[in-house]
Motif scaffolding. Structure first.
Motif, short mmCIF file in Angstrom:
data_model
loop_
_atom_site.label_atom_id
_atom_site.label_comp_id
_atom_site.label_asym_id
_atom_site.label_seq_id
_atom_site.Cartn_x
_atom_site.Cartn_y
_atom_site.Cartn_z
N ASP A 39 1.06 6.60 18.18
CA ASP A 39 1.11 5.41 17.02
C ASP A 39 -0.57 5.43 16.56
O ASP A 39 -1.69 5.52 17.04
CB ASP A 39 0.76 3.90 17.89
N GLU A 40 -0.43 5.53 15.05
CA GLU A 40 -1.54 6.01 14.27
C GLU A 40 -2.67 4.81 14.32
O GLU A 40 -3.81 4.89 14.48
CB GLU A 40 -1.20 6.25 12.81
N GLU A 41 -2.32 3.39 14.56
CA GLU A 41 -3.29 2.54 14.60
C GLU A 41 -3.87 2.36 16.07
O GLU A 41 -4.86 2.18 15.96
CB GLU A 41 -2.41 1.34 14.39
N ILE A 42 -2.93 2.61 17.02
CA ILE A 42 -3.54 2.73 18.29
C ILE A 42 -4.53 3.93 18.33
O ILE A 42 -5.58 3.94 18.96
CB ILE A 42 -2.45 2.85 19.13
N LYS A 43 -4.34 5.25 17.60
CA LYS A 43 -5.08 6.27 17.51
C LYS A 43 -6.51 6.00 17.23
O LYS A 43 -7.65 6.49 17.64
CB LYS A 43 -4.47 7.47 16.94
N LYS A 44 -6.42 5.20 16.16
CA LYS A 44 -7.96 4.60 15.38
C LYS A 44 -8.74 3.82 16.55
O LYS A 44 -9.87 4.11 16.61
CB LYS A 44 -7.60 3.81 14.34
N VAL A 45 -7.86 3.06 17.33
CA VAL A 45 -8.76 2.25 18.44
C VAL A 45 -9.51 3.25 19.34
O VAL A 45 -10.41 3.13 19.96
CB VAL A 45 -7.90 1.29 19.00
N LEU A 46 -8.71 4.26 19.90
CA LEU A 46 -8.96 5.16 20.92
C LEU A 46 -10.14 6.14 20.63
O LEU A 46 -10.91 6.52 21.14
CB LEU A 46 -7.56 6.04 21.46
N MET A 47 -9.81 6.40 19.08
CA MET A 47 -10.87 7.32 18.60
C MET A 47 -12.37 6.53 18.53
O MET A 47 -13.35 6.97 18.94
CB MET A 47 -10.60 7.58 16.98
N HIS A 48 -12.28 5.41 18.39
CA HIS A 48 -13.53 4.46 18.29
C HIS A 48 -14.08 4.33 19.73
O HIS A 48 -15.23 4.43 19.98
CB HIS A 48 -13.05 3.00 17.57
N ALA A 49 -13.23 4.15 20.47
CA ALA A 49 -13.69 4.15 21.88
C ALA A 49 -14.30 5.34 22.41
O ALA A 49 -15.29 5.10 23.12
CB ALA A 49 -12.46 3.62 23.13
N LEU A 50 -13.84 6.61 22.05
CA LEU A 50 -14.14 7.88 22.62
C LEU A 50 -15.42 7.93 21.78
O LEU A 50 -16.62 8.46 22.43
CB LEU A 50 -13.31 8.95 22.00
N PHE A 135 -13.75 -4.59 21.04
CA PHE A 135 -13.02 -5.61 21.70
C PHE A 135 -12.28 -6.33 20.58
O PHE A 135 -11.11 -6.54 20.72
CB PHE A 135 -14.06 -6.46 22.42
N ASN A 136 -12.93 -6.63 19.40
CA ASN A 136 -12.17 -7.51 18.49
C ASN A 136 -11.12 -6.64 17.79
O ASN A 136 -10.10 -7.03 17.54
CB ASN A 136 -13.31 -7.84 17.12
N GLU A 137 -11.58 -5.09 17.49
CA GLU A 137 -10.52 -4.48 16.78
C GLU A 137 -9.35 -4.17 17.78
O GLU A 137 -8.20 -4.31 17.15
CB GLU A 137 -11.21 -2.96 16.56
N THR A 138 -9.35 -4.05 19.21
CA THR A 138 -8.26 -4.15 19.98
C THR A 138 -7.76 -5.25 20.08
O THR A 138 -6.26 -5.24 20.10
CB THR A 138 -9.01 -3.63 21.61
N THR A 139 -8.25 -6.25 20.05
CA THR A 139 -7.52 -7.65 20.19
C THR A 139 -6.63 -7.99 18.87
O THR A 139 -5.64 -8.43 19.27
CB THR A 139 -8.47 -8.82 20.39
N ASP A 140 -7.37 -7.59 18.03
CA ASP A 140 -6.71 -7.93 16.47
C ASP A 140 -5.26 -6.96 16.59
O ASP A 140 -4.23 -7.40 16.17
CB ASP A 140 -7.64 -7.44 15.30
N LEU A 141 -5.31 -5.75 16.88
CA LEU A 141 -4.09 -4.88 17.01
C LEU A 141 -3.13 -5.29 17.79
O LEU A 141 -1.97 -5.42 17.82
CB LEU A 141 -4.75 -3.43 17.24
N LEU A 142 -3.56 -5.78 19.16
CA LEU A 142 -2.67 -6.30 20.10
C LEU A 142 -1.93 -7.49 19.48
O LEU A 142 -0.48 -7.72 19.55
CB LEU A 142 -3.27 -6.56 21.35
#
Length: 336
Positions: A39-50, A135-142
């Motif tokens: 999932d491209e949107e989830i990938k963006k969150v994971l890249m941010h976390a990394l 945290f906000n980015e992840t919550t918004d996507l969830l």
């Protein structure tokens, strides 16, 4: 005024050291997650976390080099195999990130008040700020994907009501008062945290090759499921919903993406966080029966955590944290 010439205090050294160990682990974890996410949107969150984990590692390494302090080993490319099959779903990656940011905010918030040098204070303030963004980015996507699990709704208060009877604190016998909002919050949150733990442990138990560690993981799942049942009964009694398990988000594979060292450390870290959550919950739960259950369950988790540390020590996977000088040892060596 610049104060880099001032030596780091024990709390500063300890905070930076723990920061480095944890974020080198997260670098390994998120490299694997990114290699498997679709999932491209989830990938963006994971890249941010990394990216955040890598930034933190660089900052701490720079500080330790300038101070002449040994760089911890932490976790390296030897602790991750990005070519291993997918162990968790994309949705799990997102839930995991949400829970790790919640834990990180608590950890950074606990360290910051015990820092003194300006550059160290700025580092941990930056950690808090950047983790809040994640945290906000992840919550918004969830929420956007309809995956976020909200805590239960309760009626709005229509008027101020003062507590007039000590029955407010009672527990165990007779009719109990309804749960307060803080009590609901912690019960619900601790169920979610335990479910996250069971999902992680389920995956890790599938892929570890060491029986004693597999048995340890399975025991952890049994403890978590028992504790979920205890917390869930309080919510059921108040006609409130109970979160569901995330175990279905674990894939059926046996090839491990992570070293046993990393997996055992991850569970130890989550166990320690759980003990801290229970401590906070006790202070926010006036009902005696709820507080007593937290104390009992916290003791059980503490014994499990100790066994995990013993396994880390047994396999020489646990780095010794920064510590006070052993004056007695120094004097003995000097007499030789």
């Amino acid at each position: 005024m610049e104060d880099h010439h001032i030596r780091l205090t024990s709390s500063e050294v300890g905070g930076l050291w723990a920061n480095y160990i944890a974020d080198t682990m997260f670098v390994c974890v998120y490299k694997y997650y990114l290699a498997k996410a679709e999932d491209e949107e989830i990938k963006k969150v994971l890249m941010h976390a990394l990216d955040l984990a890598q930034q933190h590692v660089r900052v701490v390494k720079k500080i330790f080099k300038e101070e002449g302090h040994a760089i911890p080993l932490g976790f390296t490319e030897n602790d991750v195999n990005v070519n291993a099959p997918r162990l968790f779903s994309d949705e799990f990656f997102l839930f995991y990130t949400k829970h790790m940011t919640k834990g990180a905010l608590v950890t950074y918030g606990a360290v910051l008040p015990h820092t003194f040098r300006k550059d160290i204070r700025e580092h941990f303030m930056s950690c808090i700020s950047s983790t809040m963004e994640l945290f906000n980015e992840t919550t918004d996507l969830l929420l956007t994907k309809g995956l976020e699990v909200r805590s239960p709704y309760i009626p709005y208060l229509q008027e101020v009501d003062m507590v007039e009877r000590q029955h407010f604190l009672a527990g165990w016998w007779g009719k109990q008062r309804p749960l307060t909002a803080p009590e609901i919050t912690h019960l619900y949150s601790n169920i979610q945290t335990n479910y996250m733990g069971t999902a992680v442990i389920t995956g890790f138990a599938q892929v570890t090759n060491l029986k004693e560690i597999r048995d340890y993981f399975r025991r952890g799942k049994e403890i978590a499921m028992k504790q979920i049942k205890v917390f869930g009964e309080y919510l059921h009694e108040n006609n409130l919903p109970v979160p569901i398990t995330w175990d279905p988000l674990v894939q059926d594979i046996t090839e491990s993406p992570f070293s046993d060292k990393l997996m055992l450390y991850q569970i130890s870290m989550m166990t320690a966080a759980g003990m801290g959550n229970y401590g906070t919950a006790i202070s926010a739960s006036p009902r005696r029966d709820i507080g007593a259950d937290y104390v009992w369950l916290q003791g059980e988790v503490g014994l499990y955590a100790e066994d995990g540390l013993n396994l880390l020590i047994k396999h020489a996977w646990m780095e010794r944290p920064p510590h006070a000088a052993d004056r007695e040892k120094i004097m003995k060596e000097k007499k030789r």
